[in-house]
Write a protein that holds these residues in place. Sequence first.
Motif, mmCIF file in Angstrom:
data_model
loop_
_atom_site.group_PDB
_atom_site.id
_atom_site.type_symbol
_atom_site.label_atom_id
_atom_site.label_comp_id
_atom_site.label_asym_id
_atom_site.label_seq_id
_atom_site.Cartn_x
_atom_site.Cartn_y
_atom_site.Cartn_z
ATOM 1 N N UNK A 84 13.791 1.359 -41.805
ATOM 2 C CA UNK A 84 15.092 2.032 -41.940
ATOM 3 C C UNK A 84 15.791 2.039 -40.587
ATOM 4 N N UNK A 85 17.065 1.735 -40.608
ATOM 5 C CA UNK A 85 17.860 1.799 -39.377
ATOM 6 C C UNK A 85 19.044 2.739 -39.627
ATOM 7 N N UNK A 86 19.606 3.254 -38.558
ATOM 8 C CA UNK A 86 20.759 4.141 -38.720
ATOM 9 C C UNK A 86 21.948 3.566 -37.963
ATOM 10 N N UNK A 87 23.124 3.824 -38.503
ATOM 11 C CA UNK A 87 24.328 3.477 -37.755
ATOM 12 C C UNK A 87 25.221 4.713 -37.704
ATOM 13 N N UNK A 88 26.188 4.684 -36.805
ATOM 14 C CA UNK A 88 27.139 5.801 -36.737
ATOM 15 C C UNK A 88 28.537 5.276 -36.994
ATOM 16 N N UNK A 89 29.384 6.170 -37.467
ATOM 17 C CA UNK A 89 30.794 5.826 -37.702
ATOM 18 C C UNK A 89 31.642 6.757 -36.854
ATOM 19 N N UNK A 90 32.829 6.297 -36.532
ATOM 20 C CA UNK A 90 33.679 7.058 -35.609
ATOM 21 C C UNK A 90 34.146 8.375 -36.217
ATOM 22 N N UNK A 91 34.176 8.474 -37.561
ATOM 23 C CA UNK A 91 34.799 9.623 -38.207
ATOM 24 C C UNK A 91 33.795 10.673 -38.671
ATOM 25 N N UNK A 92 32.521 10.487 -38.349
ATOM 26 C CA UNK A 92 31.533 11.450 -38.840
ATOM 27 C C UNK A 92 30.413 11.618 -37.828
ATOM 28 N N UNK A 93 29.847 12.818 -37.792
ATOM 29 C CA UNK A 93 28.664 13.047 -36.970
ATOM 30 C C UNK A 93 27.396 12.579 -37.691
ATOM 31 N N UNK A 94 27.557 12.270 -38.989
ATOM 32 C CA UNK A 94 26.377 11.881 -39.750
ATOM 33 C C UNK A 94 25.880 10.506 -39.323
ATOM 34 N N UNK A 95 24.564 10.359 -39.390
ATOM 35 C CA UNK A 95 24.022 9.028 -39.158
ATOM 36 C C UNK A 95 23.886 8.349 -40.512
ATOM 37 N N UNK A 96 24.243 7.097 -40.570
ATOM 38 C CA UNK A 96 24.225 6.379 -41.845
ATOM 39 C C UNK A 96 22.998 5.468 -41.877
ATOM 40 N N UNK A 97 21.982 5.870 -42.632
ATOM 41 C CA UNK A 97 20.771 5.051 -42.660
ATOM 42 C C UNK A 97 20.899 3.883 -43.640
ATOM 43 N N UNK A 98 20.198 2.818 -43.360
ATOM 44 C CA UNK A 98 20.183 1.684 -44.289
ATOM 45 C C UNK A 98 18.857 0.943 -44.151
ATOM 46 N N UNK A 99 18.554 0.172 -45.180
ATOM 47 C CA UNK A 99 17.324 -0.632 -45.164
ATOM 48 C C UNK A 99 17.553 -1.812 -44.231
ATOM 49 N N UNK A 100 16.716 -1.858 -43.212
ATOM 50 C CA UNK A 100 16.913 -2.830 -42.131
ATOM 51 C C UNK A 100 17.078 -4.261 -42.634
ATOM 52 N N UNK A 101 16.190 -4.655 -43.538
ATOM 53 C CA UNK A 101 16.189 -6.063 -43.939
ATOM 54 C C UNK A 101 17.449 -6.453 -44.706
ATOM 55 N N UNK A 102 18.161 -5.446 -45.253
ATOM 56 C CA UNK A 102 19.359 -5.754 -46.038
ATOM 57 C C UNK A 102 20.647 -5.557 -45.242
ATOM 58 N N UNK A 103 20.547 -4.885 -44.112
ATOM 59 C CA UNK A 103 21.736 -4.673 -43.272
ATOM 60 C C UNK A 103 22.582 -3.514 -43.758
ATOM 61 N N UNK A 104 23.551 -3.057 -42.938
ATOM 62 C CA UNK A 104 24.324 -1.850 -43.273
ATOM 63 C C UNK A 104 25.203 -1.991 -44.514
ATOM 64 N N UNK A 105 25.661 -3.191 -44.833
ATOM 65 C CA UNK A 105 26.561 -3.344 -45.985
ATOM 66 C C UNK A 105 25.813 -3.236 -47.313
ATOM 67 N N UNK A 106 24.615 -3.814 -47.356
ATOM 68 C CA UNK A 106 23.897 -3.855 -48.630
ATOM 69 C C UNK A 106 22.640 -2.987 -48.631
ATOM 70 N N UNK A 107 22.343 -2.384 -47.489
ATOM 71 C CA UNK A 107 21.059 -1.688 -47.379
ATOM 72 C C UNK A 107 21.094 -0.205 -47.704
ATOM 73 N N UNK A 108 22.226 0.320 -48.130
ATOM 74 C CA UNK A 108 22.275 1.758 -48.451
ATOM 75 C C UNK A 108 21.521 2.005 -49.751
ATOM 76 N N UNK A 109 21.146 3.260 -49.936
ATOM 77 C CA UNK A 109 20.240 3.533 -51.063
ATOM 78 C C UNK A 109 20.419 4.949 -51.583
ATOM 79 N N UNK A 110 19.987 5.131 -52.845
ATOM 80 C CA UNK A 110 19.955 6.480 -53.423
ATOM 81 C C UNK A 110 18.603 7.120 -53.103
ATOM 82 N N UNK A 111 18.611 8.434 -53.004
ATOM 83 C CA UNK A 111 17.366 9.201 -52.866
ATOM 84 C C UNK A 111 17.394 10.329 -53.904
ATOM 85 N N UNK A 112 16.445 11.226 -53.830
ATOM 86 C CA UNK A 112 16.453 12.396 -54.719
ATOM 87 C C UNK A 112 15.755 12.100 -56.047
ATOM 88 N N UNK A 113 15.988 12.986 -57.041
ATOM 89 C CA UNK A 113 15.245 12.877 -58.301
ATOM 90 C C UNK A 113 15.354 11.503 -58.957
#
Lengths: 166, 443
Positions: free
Chosen positions: B271-300
């Motif tokens: 897992x890797x994280x990126x930051x965006x200029x408009x948020x303090x949140x870190x945006x995690x993504x699956x490294x092998x897929x990159x930030x555009x396609x590597x985002x994912x759902x969590x939870x139930x």
Amino acid sequence: MGAEKAGGRLLVLGWGNPGRRDDGLGPAIIEELARLGIPGVTAESDYQLSLEAAADLAEAEKAVFVDAALEGPEPFEVRRLSPSANISFSTHAFGPESLLAVCEEAYRRAPETLLVGVRGYEFDIAEGLTSGAQANSRAALEFIMRLIQDWKEGRTWQQANWERRS
Amino acid sequence: MSATKTKERKIVISPVTRVEGHGKVTIRLDEKGKVDQARFHIVEFRGFERFAQGRFYWEMPVIIQRLCGICPVSHHLAAAKATDLIVGVDQLSPTAEKMRRLMHLGQTFQSHALHFFHLASPDLLLGFDADPKIRNVIGVALKHPDLVKMAILMRKYGQEVIKATAGKKVHGTAAIPGGINKNLSVPERDELKKDIGQMLEWSVAGLNLLKKFYHDDIKRMSGFAAFDSNHLSIVAPDGRFDLYDGNLRAKDAAGKLIFDQVKNADYYKVIQEEVRSWSYMKFPFIKSLGPEKGWYRVGPLARVNNCDYMDAPLAEKERQEFMKLGEGRLVNATMAYHWARLIELLYSAEKIQELLNDKDLQGTELVREARHRGHPRRDQQEPVGSGARRAQEGHRPDAGVVGGGAQLIEEVLPRRHQAHVRLRRLRLQPPLHRGPGRPLRLV
């Protein structure tokens, strides 16, 4: 759960955050009251009101809510509460009237409830009540003891009584 | 909802009333009225990384849980698990692990019940288009009083489980480095056993209610906000569903494994994280897929989708039925989160019942001690785990400060974690903003 555990028919429920100075007035008063262990009285405290308090409320004949007041008369003020359907969506901010409304709708009854708003002065991030709040909490506790006495002896809670007494 | 009419329009929905906490949605429309940008805002900056610095490690389970008053247990346990590593305890005693598991099950039970009945049921039972003034729990109570009574008592039960295991309903103190500071007494156990049958029954009833609603309105429920995504969760080494501990597994929308059985402490490898200029949140993504396609759902939804099976018979049967919704793929319907959440509610009730019948909860081995795996301290010969013992006894240990310096990291943490922690420490330095889309190198 519920009635057996509530152990009484008068519920005194205080809430607030003891980590925010005088916001801890409610829990501090409940702690004192619980120490006295009065038969028939259930003393409960929490950081905030929550949905499940409706179950305890439904089993109580009467209830006293205790919260810190940011402003208003010293040492405390007393208000009779009625159920109100005005509700915040979030349980982060669940008001006492909303709780009474949930209780009334779900259990088809809500106990007679007084809110004792005890005046606080400082609400910054620190533990311990200010000396002013400590004095107010003693006065509020005495008043709650009188309410308990009235309830035990079958006297009604009349507004004239608490105005005179406080 | 408010809308301002300019060349470009912005729609603001605030607050978002179906999550606990404070959320806001902003949608920016272009001149042609088409959505140009949609953002979900949440109070993402909490500063706990800073609060933790300079504090004793054994304080972490108590401090970190202050992230939330609704789900403090999850944070309490996550922090306790981190301190287990610090004191070098890889395997808790059966009593400690089962107490923690029971605590967490109490948490999921009360939180899931609260979410479904308090936040979600007004939409489902009163209708998406019902008057917002009555579309709340009081409105539901008016029409379905028995349902709300159920919700109140389920939430109350979960809180009682937490109180019995954590010491307090909110912000408990039981999980400590290397174990737990209390077991479950026989009176506590018997009190909880009295009502668990009822809780199980109500969990099934809640799930059946949701399933009926889902099937009656299948087009909307399976189509509303449905989109393909990756799914990330933990699973046990054999692929079993687990809420307390496990290894990382990620699958794509079709159900194909992206990675599996990655140790949770090695998360930064996948897992890797990126930051965006408009948020303090870190945006995690699956490294092998990159930030555009590597985002994912969590939870139930992700947890139920990802696991191979649940070791709770009723919940497992429900899981199998649920997975048929995906027709061979994972379930990617957003509204299916409700369904998955209620399967987890049922799972929690079943596992609580199982644990209440487990004698290990009355065991007396609460804390384990171990020698840390780094260099021995120059000034102190006693094992690092002794801090946990002193914490249990109410003393403040004189060592073990979080963020206390590079020397401390070398002394306290296992060698394999040291480089990572050093980099994480560096990452805490400002500036927080690094420009849009520039990935932040974690390791």
